[in-house]
Design an enzyme around this catalytic site. Structure first.
Site, short mmCIF file in Angstrom:
data_model
loop_
_atom_site.label_atom_id
_atom_site.label_comp_id
_atom_site.label_asym_id
_atom_site.label_seq_id
_atom_site.Cartn_x
_atom_site.Cartn_y
_atom_site.Cartn_z
N SER A 16 74.75 -97.69 -85.57
CA SER A 16 74.49 -97.91 -84.39
C SER A 16 73.32 -96.85 -83.87
CB SER A 16 75.50 -97.50 -83.42
OG SER A 16 75.34 -97.18 -81.95
N ASP A 37 79.33 -95.40 -92.22
CA ASP A 37 79.98 -95.30 -90.61
C ASP A 37 81.50 -95.36 -90.50
OD1 ASP A 37 77.88 -95.40 -87.84
OD2 ASP A 37 80.03 -95.77 -87.50
N VAL A 59 82.72 -88.92 -91.76
CA VAL A 59 81.90 -87.74 -92.68
C VAL A 59 82.95 -86.59 -92.64
CG1 VAL A 59 79.60 -88.62 -92.33
CG2 VAL A 59 80.66 -87.13 -90.73
N SER A 153 69.57 -81.92 -82.02
CA SER A 153 69.31 -82.35 -80.65
C SER A 153 68.48 -81.31 -80.03
CB SER A 153 70.83 -82.54 -80.16
OG SER A 153 70.56 -82.75 -78.73
N TYR A 166 78.85 -79.25 -78.51
CA TYR A 166 77.76 -80.06 -79.04
C TYR A 166 76.54 -79.16 -79.39
CZ TYR A 166 74.38 -83.90 -79.10
OH TYR A 166 73.59 -84.91 -79.19
N THR A 201 70.19 -95.36 -76.63
CA THR A 201 70.83 -95.92 -77.57
C THR A 201 72.38 -96.45 -77.01
OG1 THR A 201 72.00 -93.53 -77.99
CG2 THR A 201 69.92 -94.07 -79.28
P1 NAD Z 1 75.43 -93.74 -81.33
O1 NAD Z 1 76.78 -93.40 -80.80
O2 NAD Z 1 74.85 -94.97 -81.02
O3 NAD Z 1 75.71 -93.73 -83.13
C1 NAD Z 1 76.31 -92.60 -83.87
C2 NAD Z 1 77.02 -93.44 -84.83
O4 NAD Z 1 77.66 -92.41 -85.61
C3 NAD Z 1 78.11 -94.55 -84.41
O5 NAD Z 1 77.69 -95.69 -85.22
C4 NAD Z 1 79.27 -93.75 -85.09
O6 NAD Z 1 80.46 -94.88 -85.17
C5 NAD Z 1 79.05 -92.90 -85.90
N1 NAD Z 1 79.80 -91.89 -86.38
C6 NAD Z 1 80.59 -91.09 -85.22
N2 NAD Z 1 81.53 -90.26 -85.81
C7 NAD Z 1 81.24 -90.35 -87.13
C8 NAD Z 1 82.16 -89.97 -88.41
N3 NAD Z 1 82.96 -89.02 -88.05
N4 NAD Z 1 81.84 -90.31 -89.57
C9 NAD Z 1 80.80 -91.41 -89.57
N5 NAD Z 1 80.16 -92.08 -88.66
C10 NAD Z 1 80.48 -91.48 -87.63
O7 NAD Z 1 74.67 -92.36 -80.98
P2 NAD Z 1 73.05 -92.17 -81.24
O8 NAD Z 1 72.51 -92.03 -79.81
O9 NAD Z 1 72.42 -93.14 -82.07
O10 NAD Z 1 73.17 -90.70 -82.06
C11 NAD Z 1 72.69 -90.66 -83.33
C12 NAD Z 1 72.73 -88.98 -83.57
O11 NAD Z 1 71.66 -88.39 -82.58
C13 NAD Z 1 74.07 -88.20 -83.11
O12 NAD Z 1 74.14 -86.96 -84.05
C14 NAD Z 1 73.62 -87.49 -81.69
O13 NAD Z 1 74.10 -86.38 -81.51
C15 NAD Z 1 72.01 -87.56 -81.75
N6 NAD Z 1 71.49 -87.32 -80.64
C16 NAD Z 1 71.26 -88.68 -79.87
C17 NAD Z 1 70.40 -88.66 -78.67
C18 NAD Z 1 70.12 -89.70 -77.76
O14 NAD Z 1 69.72 -89.54 -76.80
N7 NAD Z 1 70.57 -90.63 -78.09
C19 NAD Z 1 69.78 -87.22 -78.18
C20 NAD Z 1 69.84 -85.90 -79.37
C21 NAD Z 1 70.73 -86.41 -80.39
#
Ligand code: NAD
Length: 260
Positions: A16, A37, A59, A153, A166, A201
């Site tokens: 995702s 995932d 993970v 982040s 977080y 996302t």
């Molecule tokens: P998302 O929810 O679309 O994707 C995260 C993915 O991680 C999902 O597919 C989920 O199933 C997987 N996941 C969750 N827990 C897991 C586990 N224990 N083991 C394996 N997989 C696991 O979110 P995203 O927005 O793509 O975020 C990705 C990363 O980026 C995250 O670490 C998030 O904290 C970071 N992030 C996102 C944003 C944003 O604005 N979207 C901003 C800062 C940081």
């Protein structure tokens, strides 16, 4: 490192959002991609789309991570790149009063620990196991054997109300980036971290349109949410630019998050 069909990569959280965009971009360059995932529906569909491999890996679970690397390496050979995107968050105040009863309550420690387990320890677990495997790779130009990119982040430094767990997990990723790069410096493995701002996302797509628009407008320039492929493009740069090492870099349109 050169990104083509001669190498393979593991993308955690690759089913995702930012991880999926990264998996797509690497696969488009010919890289053999394994997605780790906990979401088999989306993960398998994406693996089919990009001709990659899906491994059901949480993970936080040692045995699942071990089995995932074994499966990925059997299919694609030892990975030259690891991209850690698996992560999640929660929003709970450290201490507050219950809205209805006024009773004091605090951040439940199990909820705090869960975020640290997934975001921080889960990232380190995958780094340690991937790097141990990369030691076996033949060194390329400059002695390079592998490259790792983590996802923190902007909340690592400007966490908002409710983000104690977080922010701590993401600051931990930023904090360990340099010492891990130093641990691996004699083995030709580079480690860098991206600190995304606000990206479009599934996480943010659950918010109402008006909230997303106002979040986008709060970004200095460009005045919009980031596109996941802009994140993937930075992953590509960090993997290919051999002089980039031990660094955490913001990708955020110059946003600095307000308290709430
Ligand atoms: P998302 O929810 O679309 O994707 C995260 C993915 O991680 C999902 O597919 C989920 O199933 C997987 N996941 C969750 N827990 C897991 C586990 N224990 N083991 C394996 N997989 C696991 O979110 P995203 O927005 O793509 O975020 C990705 C990363 O980026 C995250 O670490 C998030 O904290 C970071 N992030 C996102 C944003 C944003 O604005 N979207 C901003 C800062 C940081």
């Amino acid at each position: 490192m050169k990104l083509d069909s001669s190498i393979s990569a593991v993308v955690t959280g690759g089913a995702s959002g930012l991880g999926a965009a990264t998996a797509r971009r690497l696969a488009a360059l010919g890289v053999k991609v394994s997605i780790f995932d906990i979401n088999p529906g989306a993960g398998e569909a994406l693996a089919r789309e990009i001709g990659g491999l899906f491994c059901r890996v949480d993970v936080t679970r040692e045995t699942e991570v071990d089995a995932g690397f074994e499966l990925a390496r059997r299919a694609h050979g030892q990975e030259a790149a690891l991209i850690n995107c698996a992560g999640t968050g929660n929003a709970i105040k450290t201490a507050s009063r219950d809205r209805q009863t006024g009773t004091p309550q605090h951040f439940p420690l199990d909820a705090y620990e869960r975020i640290i387990q997934i975001n921080l320890i889960g990232t380190f677990r995958c780094i340690a196991k991937s790097a141990a495997g990369m030691l076996q790779r033949e060194a390329g130009p400059d002695g390079e054997r592998g490259a790792i990119v983590n996802t923190a982040s902007v909340a690592a430094s400007d966490g908002q109300v409710g983000q104690a767990a977080y922010s701590a997990s993401k600051a931990g990723i930023v904090g360990m980036t340099l010492p891990i790069a130093r641990d691996l410096m004699n083995d030709g493995i580079r480690v860098n971290t991206i600190q995304p701002g606000l990206f479009e996302t599934p996480l943010l797509m659950t918010l109402p349109d008006a909230v997303r628009t106002s979040l986008g407008a709060s970004v200095p320039f460009p005045k919009r949410l980031g596109h996941p492929d802009e994140f993937a493009a930075l992953v590509e740069s960090l993997l290919t630019n051999r002089y980039f090492n031990g660094e955490s870099v913001r990708l955020d349109g110059a946003i600095r998050m307000a308290p709430r």
